[in-house]
Design an enzyme around this catalytic site. Structure first.
Site, mmCIF file in Angstrom:
data_model
loop_
_atom_site.group_PDB
_atom_site.id
_atom_site.type_symbol
_atom_site.label_atom_id
_atom_site.label_comp_id
_atom_site.label_asym_id
_atom_site.label_seq_id
_atom_site.Cartn_x
_atom_site.Cartn_y
_atom_site.Cartn_z
ATOM 1 N N ASP A 194 0.810 -1.208 0.000
ATOM 2 C CA ASP A 194 0.000 0.000 0.000
ATOM 3 C C ASP A 194 0.848 1.266 0.000
ATOM 4 O O ASP A 194 0.361 2.348 -0.329
ATOM 5 C CB ASP A 194 -0.923 -0.016 1.225
ATOM 6 C CG ASP A 194 -1.975 1.070 1.151
ATOM 7 O OD1 ASP A 194 -2.608 1.225 0.096
ATOM 8 O OD2 ASP A 194 -2.157 1.789 2.155
ATOM 9 N N MET A 275 -8.068 5.513 2.868
ATOM 10 C CA MET A 275 -8.175 6.727 2.066
ATOM 11 C C MET A 275 -6.918 7.026 1.259
ATOM 12 O O MET A 275 -6.891 7.987 0.505
ATOM 13 C CB MET A 275 -8.474 7.926 2.979
ATOM 14 C CG MET A 275 -9.825 7.866 3.665
ATOM 15 S SD MET A 275 -11.209 7.856 2.487
ATOM 16 C CE MET A 275 -10.979 9.420 1.663
ATOM 17 N N ARG A 276 -5.865 6.213 1.426
ATOM 18 C CA ARG A 276 -4.635 6.496 0.696
ATOM 19 C C ARG A 276 -4.863 6.417 -0.815
ATOM 20 O O ARG A 276 -4.272 7.190 -1.588
ATOM 21 C CB ARG A 276 -3.528 5.541 1.127
ATOM 22 C CG ARG A 276 -2.198 5.836 0.437
ATOM 23 C CD ARG A 276 -1.069 4.985 0.961
ATOM 24 N NE ARG A 276 -0.584 5.483 2.251
ATOM 25 C CZ ARG A 276 -0.634 4.796 3.381
ATOM 26 N NH1 ARG A 276 -1.149 3.593 3.386
ATOM 27 N NH2 ARG A 276 -0.175 5.309 4.497
ATOM 28 N N ALA A 277 -5.716 5.500 -1.264
ATOM 29 C CA ALA A 277 -5.964 5.360 -2.701
ATOM 30 C C ALA A 277 -6.572 6.627 -3.281
ATOM 31 O O ALA A 277 -6.213 7.066 -4.383
ATOM 32 C CB ALA A 277 -6.873 4.162 -2.962
#
Length: 716
Positions: A194, A275-277
């Site tokens: 990720d 929420m990183r995406a």
């Protein structure tokens, strides 16, 4: 070998790879690139060439940590820095070897001087060298876990911390993380996966003309690296100038509400965790617009950002192939059309956009693939094309050979083969571990002496001191203080006083599966349950950082379906395709396991094996065991099992026998192997059966040679 890198603009094809790297050059905040693919696909070549396209870095003269003159790091070990002019130098690309030590990565602190003099004598590591540059990890999936943890911390905080018993050093470490890997050698931990902003799948082209151009350019480069680089200098200059222009334009790019809704809807529609995406997609879409010379983000930018940022974030378990349903992506994006798709302003950045299409050669020029208009997945279609070829009517030989191949004796031994069945749903399994204390690679299964873990004692350091045991060091130095003339508060420390902390953690093991695929296992529901159990154990092996291997036996032979590897994906694929039928050569399967483990012990003597035999315990065929005819198949199986026990192999038998009448043969096999047996139901972590905590062997690593072979232990 020449130090001249292969020019980035001379790389043939690999449009998505080049685009992902260039987007990170435009906006380092995108978060790096993970390049997945087979060997020989220019992964490393393209990454090494990228550093030449990055703008130069302004640094404080003499600072080993690359501080910026305008905003130096207040915690820099070489600081504090006085204001003054900086010095320009090229951006660095630092390579992290797979076998690097933690000290090489984060740096080394002189413990002796720190204790005796109070001086922070610090030698920077690779993280310091990579600050404001590129940190490249080839075969990143093979990196040791403790190094992965350090990388995760540095990437998250933008700083590296080195601590040794109360003495600490901190320095900035912001870098572009680029990793390459071959998925067949194992997958990455989800936490590290990720951290990579983008991911790219690469494969060799199937077009002869493009392959010819690859060979032509490579040979020309090897014959005259400097001359080859000179011929491509103009193209390199154009790409570099375009990167600089895109960086300057980036702050002016507007990410409107419509684009944000498209990004949020896409991430929600594909059920991406966290929420990183969303953040990575927003930064990538903005960089795509700047690369195209625009100040507005459009739907095509969001679409390309999704194709680069989401596939590796949709893996739910190691058996899921990364990828994205493009039809679903288009349906989601169509729900939020661009409000003002004005194509008229497009010719404004005509200069940079038109530089690529002029090159018609294979792979295009510097911008031929990764231009302002994203490629529509041309490369991803080629590898799938051969998969359809076996269904063509031209392959008439295979059906003709199938009836002719079986001979009467062989057919009787093999029995009717049944088609492979799908595995049942995996479940969480109980803990299986190897007894004793090992010294293998870091993992999460069995107890071992490791570089990280709880401190269990102290010893004199063998080589460079890495983990100081402060109390033991003081205890060793205290009796000599008067003789050394101590006259102050500080201790007088000598090198002989230093003590290394011994730590205990967990290691990864080699889990070798021996799976019975004979006719007695062929009932469809039963084999589905067996495959589900093995899949569950494979998932457990993935989480515990084990290597895995797969042996199957049926008919008259045993086959090494998968040599020991770190890729549980490959093991799962072999298992799904496993047919069943025929007699049961149990002895052949056990002897094959003995041979595989013997070879692996020579290759990696520190990695301890765990043998998992999945069978109902029946033995109806002698199989290929050297032509012995004086013993029954059951006796041969018992002899083979005791051979494994005598070799100190930790074993467990998964009893697949079912029905109202049970023979208990799997339990007998477990006794011969010197390990426990567990039923399919008892393998579940949430079952009411006894918990298998340790797999005992006749010759445990911590026991004497005369210890009892019946030392197996189970705890409820």
């Amino acid at each position: 070998m020449s130090s001249t890198h292969f020019p980035f603009s001379a790389v043939v094809g690999q449009d998505d790879l080049r685009l992902a790297l260039l987007l990170n050059a435009v906006s380092p905040a995108v978060g790096g690139v993970l390049v997945r693919g087979e060997k020989g696909t220019a992964k490393s070549t393209a990454v090494r060439a990228l550093s030449a396209l990055l703008p130069q870095v302004d640094v404080v003269p003499g600072c080993r940590f690359s501080c910026a003159p305008a905003a130096p790091d207040p915690s820099c070990p070489d600081g504090p820095h006085e204001s003054g002019p900086g010095a320009l130098r090229p951006a660095r690309m630092v390579e992290l070897p797979v076998g690097a030590s933690e000290d090489r990565l984060v740096g080394a602190l002189d413990i002796e001087r720190a204790l005796a003099e109070g001086v922070k004598a610090f030698e920077p590591g690779l993280l310091a060298d990579a600050h404001r540059g590129i940190l490249y990890v080839d075969e990143v999936n093979l990196l040791h876990d403790h190094l992965v943890d350090v990388l995760l911390d540095a990437a998250a905080m933008g700083a590296s911390y080195v601590e040794r018993e109360g003495v600490s050093v901190r320095h900035a470490a912001r870098f572009l993380l680029v990793g390459t890997m071959n998925p067949e050698e194992g997958e990455l931990r989800p936490q590290l996966l990720d951290r990579f902003g983008l991911t790219v799948e690469v494969a060799a082209s199937r077009e002869p003309a493009q392959r010819v151009e690859v060979v032509r350019r490579r040979l020309a480069y090897e014959d005259d690296p400097a001359g080859f680089a000179t011929r491509w200098a103009g193209d390199e200059h154009e790409v570099r100038a375009r990167v600089v222009a895109a960086r300057a334009l980036l702050p002016k790019v507007s990410l409107g509400d419509t684009a944000l809704l498209q990004i949020a809807a896409t991430c929600a529609g594909f059920e991406v965790d966290g929420m990183r995406a969303d953040i990575v997609m927003a930064r990538t879409a903005t960089a795509l617009a700047a690369w195209a010379g625009r100040t507005d983000v459009r739907k095509e930018d969001v679409r390309q950002a999704a194709l680069l940022a989401l596939p590796h974030r949709r893996r739910r378990n190691p058996f899921d192939a990364p990828g994205l349903d493009e039809d679903m992506l288009d349906r989601i994006l169509d729900e939020f059309p661009d409000e003002d798709p004005e194509p008229e302003p497009e010719p404004e950045p005509e200069g940079p956009d038109d530089s690529g299409p002029e090159d018609d050669g294979p792979g295009g020029g510097p911008d031929g693939g990764p231009g302002g208009t994203p490629p529509q997945g041309d490369g991803s279609q080629d590898p799938d094309t051969p998969a359809d070829s076996p269904e063509t009517p031209e392959t008439g030989e295979a059906p003709a050979e199938a009836p002719e191949a079986p001979q009467p004796a062989a057919q009787e031994a093999a029995g009717p083969e049944q088609a492979a069945v799908r595995a049942a749903e995996p479940f969480r399994t109980k803990m299986l571990s190897v007894p004793g204390l090992g010294e293998g690679a870091s993992g999460r299964r069995s107890r071992a002496r490791t570089a990280h873990g709880r401190t269990t004692g102290a010893q004199r350091p063998r080589g460079h001191l890495t983990k100081l045991h402060l109390a033991a060091t003081i205890q060793a130095a205290a009796p000599h203080q008067k003789a050394r003339g101590r006259d102050g508060r500080g201790l007088v420390i000598r090198k002989d006083d230093l003590r290394q902390a011994t730590r205990e953690g967990r290691e990864g093991n080699l889990v070798l599966f021996v799976v019975d695929a004979s006719g007695s296992m062929a009932a469809r529901q039963r084999m589905s349950a067996v495959k589900g159990a093995v899949m569950s154990l494979l998932l457990d092996a993935y989480q515990r950082r084990d290597k895995v291997g797969l042996i199957t036996f049926r008919g008259a032979t045993a086959e090494l379906a998968l040599p020991p590897t770190s890729s549980v994906d490959a093991a799962a694929a072999r298992l799904e395709q496993l047919p069943t039928g025929g007699r049961t050569p149990l002895a052949a399967g056990l002897l094959k396991a003995h041979e595989v483990l013997r070879i692996e012990r020579l290759r990696d003597p520190s990695r301890r094996p765990l043998l998992v035999v999945v069978t109902d315990g029946r033995a109806t065929s002698a199989g290929n065991v050297g032509g012995r005819t004086d013993s029954s198949p059951r006796e041969l199986a018992g002899h083979s099992a005791r051979l494994l026990q005598a070799g100190g192999v930790a074993s467990v038998v998964v009893d697949c026998e079912s029905g109202p009448v049970r023979l208990g043969l799997a339990g007998v096999l477990a006794q011969d192997l010197g390990g426990p047996s567990v039923t399919l139901d008892g393998l579940r972590a949430d079952s009411l059966a006894g918990l298998v905590k340790n797999v005992r062997t006749a010759v445990a690593s911590t026991a004497s040679p005369h210890s009892s072979s019946n030392s197996n232990r189970r705890a409820a």
